[in-house]
Design a protein around this motif. Structure first.
Motif: not given
Length: 185
Positions: A88, A90, A164, A170
């Motif tokens: 992701k 993140n 992110g 996000q």
């Protein structure tokens, strides 16, 4: 304030993070088990269901991550816990630190930390998460967005930072994680 600046810098440089410890490891080749003999009965056992969440706990706080690819970062600053999700792109950082000042002073310190890291503050607003008052600080730099939920409870400062690449997904992910944050103080 230095710790907040470090955390914001860490989040804002997410795109350049090289997480070699997060790379999938290739298992060593092994010799397969011998086939069962004709007199052996094999009863398949279904695997246990995979967890759908991971609960992350500190002394006086906890939050929940979706269980899909998160790896703990060992390089997190003191009094911090950090997780990265390379899929992701993140990063989530939770800070819990003693703070002798007021709630307002702690929030201002967090805003200054973001600005000192070169971020543009997009918004600040007061929110409530599971019965506790927080200030949500949204910032960005170089197409990276960071959301920080900042609070001070009984002399203990709490900051949940999540970010992110700038993308509505996000923000949804970070807001979902923050909604699970519980402070036990």
């Amino acid at each position: 304030m230095k710790k907040i600046s470090i955390i914001i810098s860490l989040l804002l440089s997410l795109v350049t993070i090289s997480c070699s410890s997060c790379a999938k490891k290739t298992p060593n080749a092994t010799v397969p088990d011998a086939a069962p003999s004709a007199s052996t009965t094999v009863t398949p056992v279904p695997p246990p269901p995979a967890p759908t969440t991971i609960t992350v706990k500190g002394d006086s706080w906890e939050f929940v991550l979706p269980a899909d690819g998160w790896k703990a970062l060992n390089e997190a600053p003191t009094n911090s816990t950090a997780f990265i999700n390379p899929t992701k792109n993140n990063l989530v950082v939770m800070v819990s630190e003693a703070f002798p000042g007021t709630y307002d002073q702690y929030v201002i310190m967090a805003v200054r930390g973001a600005k000192d890291a070169g971020a543009t503050i997009k918004s600040t607003k007061q929110v409530e998460v599971n019965g506790h008052k927080f200030v949500l600080i949204e910032s960005s730099k170089d197409n990276i967005s960071v959301w920080m939920w900042v609070s001070l409870v009984n002399g203990q400062g709490y900051t949940l930072a999540c970010g992110g690449p700038t993308d509505p997904a996000q923000q949804e992910l970070c807001t979902g994680i923050a909604s699970t944050l519980k402070i036990n103080g």
